[in-house]
Design a protein around this motif. Structure first.
Motif, PDB file in Angstrom:
ATOM      1  N   UNK A   1       0.783  -0.998   0.138  1.00  0.00           N
ATOM      2  CA  UNK A   1      -0.069   0.146  -0.184  1.00  0.00           C
ATOM      3  C   UNK A   1       0.976   1.186  -0.066  1.00  0.00           C
ATOM      4  N   UNK A   2       1.871   1.289   0.851  1.00  0.00           N
ATOM      5  CA  UNK A   2       2.710   2.546   1.057  1.00  0.00           C
ATOM      6  C   UNK A   2       4.092   2.468   0.556  1.00  0.00           C
ATOM      7  N   UNK A   3       4.688   1.271   0.644  1.00  0.00           N
ATOM      8  CA  UNK A   3       5.987   0.837   0.562  1.00  0.00           C
ATOM      9  C   UNK A   3       6.958   1.073   1.557  1.00  0.00           C
ATOM     10  N   UNK A   4       6.535   1.282   2.737  1.00  0.00           N
ATOM     11  CA  UNK A   4       7.352   1.112   3.924  1.00  0.00           C
ATOM     12  C   UNK A   4       7.533  -0.344   4.266  1.00  0.00           C
ATOM     13  N   UNK A   5       8.666  -0.501   4.854  1.00  0.00           N
ATOM     14  CA  UNK A   5       9.013  -1.892   5.240  1.00  0.00           C
ATOM     15  C   UNK A   5       8.426  -2.790   6.368  1.00  0.00           C
ATOM     16  N   UNK A   6       7.582  -3.759   6.155  1.00  0.00           N
ATOM     17  CA  UNK A   6       6.764  -4.697   6.759  1.00  0.00           C
ATOM     18  C   UNK A   6       7.792  -5.057   8.129  1.00  0.00           C
ATOM     19  N   UNK A   7       7.381  -4.845   9.259  1.00  0.00           N
ATOM     20  CA  UNK A   7       7.970  -5.046  10.435  1.00  0.00           C
ATOM     21  C   UNK A   7       7.458  -6.280  11.276  1.00  0.00           C
ATOM     22  N   UNK A   8       8.057  -6.784  12.265  1.00  0.00           N
ATOM     23  CA  UNK A   8       7.501  -8.227  12.982  1.00  0.00           C
ATOM     24  C   UNK A   8       7.645  -7.842  14.247  1.00  0.00           C
ATOM     25  N   UNK A   9       6.692  -8.417  15.110  1.00  0.00           N
ATOM     26  CA  UNK A   9       6.909  -8.506  16.587  1.00  0.00           C
ATOM     27  C   UNK A   9       6.919 -10.199  16.908  1.00  0.00           C
ATOM     28  N   UNK A  10       7.780 -10.612  17.521  1.00  0.00           N
ATOM     29  CA  UNK A  10       7.840 -12.056  17.985  1.00  0.00           C
ATOM     30  C   UNK A  10       7.402 -12.224  19.299  1.00  0.00           C
ATOM     31  N   UNK A  11       6.841 -13.246  19.193  1.00  0.00           N
ATOM     32  CA  UNK A  11       6.688 -14.043  20.709  1.00  0.00           C
ATOM     33  C   UNK A  11       7.128 -15.328  21.067  1.00  0.00           C
ATOM     34  N   UNK A  12       6.643 -15.891  21.980  1.00  0.00           N
ATOM     35  CA  UNK A  12       7.269 -17.183  22.376  1.00  0.00           C
ATOM     36  C   UNK A  12       7.118 -18.330  21.269  1.00  0.00           C
ATOM     37  N   UNK A  13       5.954 -18.393  20.758  1.00  0.00           N
ATOM     38  CA  UNK A  13       5.508 -19.515  19.667  1.00  0.00           C
ATOM     39  C   UNK A  13       4.964 -18.769  18.494  1.00  0.00           C
ATOM     40  N   UNK A  14       5.032 -17.499  18.346  1.00  0.00           N
ATOM     41  CA  UNK A  14       4.255 -17.021  17.250  1.00  0.00           C
ATOM     42  C   UNK A  14       4.842 -15.515  16.836  1.00  0.00           C
ATOM     43  N   UNK A  15       4.496 -14.976  15.673  1.00  0.00           N
ATOM     44  CA  UNK A  15       4.834 -13.687  15.410  1.00  0.00           C
ATOM     45  C   UNK A  15       3.611 -12.913  14.821  1.00  0.00           C
ATOM     46  N   UNK A  16       3.868 -11.578  14.778  1.00  0.00           N
ATOM     47  CA  UNK A  16       2.996 -10.851  13.847  1.00  0.00           C
ATOM     48  C   UNK A  16       3.719  -9.820  12.818  1.00  0.00           C
ATOM     49  N   UNK A  17       2.885  -9.538  11.857  1.00  0.00           N
ATOM     50  CA  UNK A  17       3.364  -8.702  11.049  1.00  0.00           C
ATOM     51  C   UNK A  17       2.612  -7.511  11.026  1.00  0.00           C
ATOM     52  N   UNK A  18       3.138  -6.388  10.613  1.00  0.00           N
ATOM     53  CA  UNK A  18       2.387  -5.051  10.494  1.00  0.00           C
ATOM     54  C   UNK A  18       3.310  -4.232   9.612  1.00  0.00           C
ATOM     55  N   UNK A  19       2.527  -3.020   8.992  1.00  0.00           N
ATOM     56  CA  UNK A  19       3.269  -1.857   8.595  1.00  0.00           C
ATOM     57  C   UNK A  19       3.170  -0.473   9.563  1.00  0.00           C
ATOM     58  N   UNK A  20       4.224  -0.071   9.758  1.00  0.00           N
ATOM     59  CA  UNK A  20       4.080   0.984  10.768  1.00  0.00           C
ATOM     60  C   UNK A  20       3.564   2.359  10.117  1.00  0.00           C
ATOM     61  N   UNK A  21       3.701   2.547   8.937  1.00  0.00           N
ATOM     62  CA  UNK A  21       3.237   3.866   8.193  1.00  0.00           C
ATOM     63  C   UNK A  21       1.504   3.599   8.249  1.00  0.00           C
TER      64      UNK A  21
END
Length: 288
Positions: free
Chosen positions: A250-270
């Motif tokens: 959508x915006x071209x920003x870098x997709x980031x990740x937050x990691x947990x013990x057994x999973x992770x989520x991804x999101x766009x900061x912008x």
């Protein structure tokens, strides 16, 4: 993990393949997969398949004898075989095969599970609501009775809980898992850490539309595809989930990740957090 759109498409694909077929035998190669004992699996021998449906992320094969219910967990899948081996499979910790269903024309299903964490579950019950996971499911987000007000009541009840976790909890809303919760929050331009009960009316409407659109579009794209094509179709249409380090479409920003013990989520900061990266708890602990 197969989520609502893939399980819906699997049910549709299998409904066409199994309609009117009789089950000859069910072989269990991974004993841990079978969660019930009454009725016994032998009750399925000679039973006709009447329908295949879905309850959240549970697959339900209706037969004239009972319901064969599958939960594919994180790494399970259903593979169609035009011809199954004549010899029954041997239990093995090295094989991915968990269950084999043999049909009266020599075809069948292989239910497999990759990896060492064995969570795939199979139930044989007279009523699907005898399966604890089905009995405790929340509302299905694609049914007509899942309205904006239904979503409002759920989020108000969950209060300060993070919206990502609320959407994933099967007892709250059925069928949304890790991947599609990332996707619909990205579509709604909403932080995964936003408190569920803090949404304005406008944000509520946006989130509701994202739930219906993201899941509805995924179901529509998957409809008619064979089981072997569903994983690739899902992956090719993800905007942020599993795309850490890649540009947001959508915006071209870098997709980031937050990691947990057994999973992770991804999101766009912008798109989702006003340009501010979320704290990665796992990385924060390593830096202390």
């Amino acid at each position: 993990m197969p989520e609502l759109p893939e399980v819906e498409a699997l049910a549709l694909d299998l409904r066409g393949r199994l309609d009117g077929r009789a089950i000859v035998k069910v072989h269990v190669a991974a004993i841990s997969a079978l969660k019930t004992f009454d009725p016994p699996l032998t009750a399925l021998e000679g039973a006709l398949v009447d329908d295949v449906t879905r309850h959240g992320k549970f697959l339900d094969v209706h037969t004239s004898a009972a319901h064969l219910v599958l939960h594919l967990a994180r790494a399970g899948w259903v593979r169609w075989r035009d011809e199954v081996p004549t010899l029954p499979p041997k239990p093995s910790t090295k094989s991915t095969l968990a269950v084999r269903v043999v049909l009266d024309d020599g075809s069948g299903l292989d239910i497999t599970e990759a990896g060492t964490r064995k969570s795939l579950a199979m139930y044989l019950v007279h009523d699907p609501h005898d399966v604890p996971g089905i009995a405790s499911l929340g509302p299905d987000p694609l049914t007509d009775d899942f309205t904006v007000e239904t979503l409002r009541e759920i989020l108000t009840r969950e209060g300060r809980k993070q919206i990502k976790g609320v959407l994933r909890h099967q007892g709250t809303i059925a069928g949304i898992g890790n991947a599609y919760s990332d996707e619909l929050l990205h579509a709604a331009r909403m932080s995964p850490f936003k408190p569920a009960g803090s949404l304005t009316d406008e944000e509520l409407g946006t989130l509701y539309a994202a739930i219906r659109d993201v899941l509805g579009d995924a179901v529509a794209r998957s409809r008619g595809l064979a089981a072997s094509e569903l994983k690739g179709e899902k992956k090719s249409h993800l905007a942020v989930h599993g795309r850490t380090g890649q540009p947001c479409p959508v915006c071209g920003d870098t997709v980031r990740e937050v990691s947990f013990a057994d999973s992770s989520l991804q999101y766009c900061p912008t798109c989702q957090t006003g340009g501010k990266p979320l704290a990665d708890r796992r990385l924060s602990k390593l830096l202390k």
